[in-house]
Design a protein around this motif. Structure first.
Motif, mmCIF file in Angstrom:
data_model
loop_
_atom_site.group_PDB
_atom_site.id
_atom_site.type_symbol
_atom_site.label_atom_id
_atom_site.label_comp_id
_atom_site.label_asym_id
_atom_site.label_seq_id
_atom_site.Cartn_x
_atom_site.Cartn_y
_atom_site.Cartn_z
ATOM 1 N N VAL A 41 6.234 4.597 14.578
ATOM 2 C CA VAL A 41 7.385 4.124 13.805
ATOM 3 C C VAL A 41 8.207 5.292 13.275
ATOM 4 C CG1 VAL A 41 8.071 2.941 11.680
ATOM 5 C CG2 VAL A 41 6.335 1.924 13.166
ATOM 6 N N THR A 42 7.534 6.281 12.725
ATOM 7 C CA THR A 42 8.267 7.423 12.164
ATOM 8 C C THR A 42 8.874 8.279 13.267
ATOM 9 O OG1 THR A 42 6.168 8.643 12.024
ATOM 10 C CG2 THR A 42 6.937 7.519 10.043
ATOM 11 N N ARG A 43 8.253 8.315 14.448
ATOM 12 C CA ARG A 43 8.832 9.038 15.578
ATOM 13 C C ARG A 43 10.115 8.365 16.028
ATOM 14 N NH1 ARG A 43 4.575 9.353 18.220
ATOM 15 N NH2 ARG A 43 4.821 7.605 19.649
ATOM 16 N N MET A 65 5.678 -2.074 8.540
ATOM 17 C CA MET A 65 5.874 -2.314 9.971
ATOM 18 C C MET A 65 4.655 -1.871 10.773
ATOM 19 S SD MET A 65 9.783 -1.730 11.084
ATOM 20 C CE MET A 65 9.342 -2.531 12.619
ATOM 21 N N ALA A 66 4.094 -0.722 10.401
ATOM 22 C CA ALA A 66 2.928 -0.209 11.121
ATOM 23 C C ALA A 66 1.738 -1.144 10.984
ATOM 24 C CB ALA A 66 2.573 1.183 10.600
ATOM 25 N N ALA A 67 1.487 -1.636 9.777
ATOM 26 C CA ALA A 67 0.339 -2.520 9.560
ATOM 27 C C ALA A 67 0.530 -3.853 10.278
ATOM 28 C CB ALA A 67 0.128 -2.745 8.064
ATOM 29 N N ALA A 99 0.841 -1.199 0.000
ATOM 30 C CA ALA A 99 0.000 0.000 0.000
ATOM 31 C C ALA A 99 0.874 1.247 0.000
ATOM 32 C CB ALA A 99 -0.930 -0.004 1.214
ATOM 33 N N GLY A 100 1.922 1.233 0.820
ATOM 34 C CA GLY A 100 2.839 2.358 0.869
ATOM 35 C C GLY A 100 3.609 2.531 -0.423
ATOM 36 N N TYR A 137 9.182 4.814 3.096
ATOM 37 C CA TYR A 137 7.771 4.980 3.452
ATOM 38 C C TYR A 137 7.048 3.634 3.426
ATOM 39 C CZ TYR A 137 2.881 6.447 3.120
ATOM 40 O OH TYR A 137 1.536 6.603 3.340
ATOM 41 N N ALA A 138 7.295 2.838 2.396
ATOM 42 C CA ALA A 138 6.652 1.527 2.294
ATOM 43 C C ALA A 138 7.063 0.628 3.459
ATOM 44 C CB ALA A 138 7.018 0.871 0.962
#
Length: 313
Positions: free
Chosen positions: A300-302, A275-277, A259-260, A269-270
């Protein structure tokens, strides 16, 4: 268009039994019935992220009818081939004893019915995305994924493979866009034990040498590693959260990654979306919603920003 293939879908009977005792009658404290199978899980997570897909594969019997009914109620397009004999399998997953499950065999798929599916896949066109996910019934040849990829090799279809052992190794000469072994599966291929993010990197690169373009390695609580076709390596620890249900976390990671990628064509980003999903589904009773994925993505991005600034924000 995006297509997912689940050759051996199931109804997953998920139960929790406190103080389970062998040889005695046990009663459930929690129970749930959901359509299952790795490709189906991918379609569900994509749907949760607002991305349409068509689920392909085989169904049979009353369980097959229920799988289709559940998917259609969820709003997922499906073109499953209906088998006249047998029943789609039922998988029993005992949530209260982590990792304990009993998986059914599934119906026999005859050669002529299998050809119906491969003929359908031959109609895919340049720019389409195809997920080949999960185990196969015993009646299906072990080279089925590589056969499909051979038929599609000149069509410009982006193919993702999430499988193990020979199912995975046989597709590598056809250069799948993405493969996603976990660290245990990767170690099993090469006869080693892999525990850390750094340890998996050289073995992921070996799969690239054999033909894979991008290798995404899931490692449960240890996090994940992405090795891109351009040689970049991304490594990330797992986000913080309570493990609620590990079923479908790996499938969610694959769905989130693609999706990313389809949104931005950006590997970092992907990777973070994957990882988030995956983590969001592990932290949830069911496969993660868009809101749950977004919340973990922000974490995750933090973490990524803290790493870049030496922990100073």
């Amino acid at each position: 268009m995006i297509y997912t293939v689940t050759l051996n879908p199931s109804l997953d009977y998920i139960v929790s039994v406190e103080h389970f005792k062998l040889g005695l009658t046990n009663r459930t404290g929690f129970e749930q019935i959901l359509p299952g199978g790795k490709g189906i899980n991918v379609s569900i997570v994509l749907k949760n992220l607002g991305i349409a897909s068509t689920a392909l594969g085989f169904t049979a019997g009353f369980t097959g009818d229920e799988i289709i009914r559940e998917l259609e109620n969820t709003g997922i397009s499906q073109e499953f081939i209906r088998l006249e004999e047998g029943i789609s399998r039922i998988n029993v997953k005992l949530r209260s004893i982590d990792g304990t499950e009993i998986n059914g065999r599934g119906p026999e798929i005859k050669k002529e019915r299998l050809k119906e599916l491969t003929d359908r896949l031959c109609r895919l066109q340049r720019g389409d995305v195809l997920f080949l996910s999960g185990s196969i019934p015993v009646s299906v040849p072990e080279n089925i994924y590589s056969t499909i990829m051979q038929q599609l090799k000149d069509k410009g279809v982006m193919i993702v493979v999430d499988a193990t052992k020979d199912l995975l190794m046989n597709v590598l000469p056809y250069h799948p866009f993405l493969i996603k072994p976990n660290n245990h599966e990767l170690g099993e291929i090469f006869g080693v034990e892999l525990k850390t993010r750094q340890e998996v990197v050289p073995y992921g690169k070996k799969l690239q040498e054999l033909g894979a373009e991008n290798v995404l390695i899931s490692m449960a609580g240890e996090g994940a590693v992405l090795i891109t076709k351009h040689g970049a390596v991304y490594k990330k620890e797992a986000p913080e959260g309570k493990l609620v249900n590990g079923v479908g976390a790996g499938d969610s990671m694959v769905a989130g990654f693609m999706a990313g990628w389809l949104e931005k064509q950006d590997y970092e980003y992907a990777f973070h979306m994957g990882m988030a999903a995956g983590s969001a589904s592990a932290f949830s009773e069911n496969l993660a919603t868009k809101a749950e994925i977004q919340a973990v993505y922000e974490q995750v991005t933090r973490i990524n920003l803290q790493e870049q600034t030496g922990g100073i924000l």
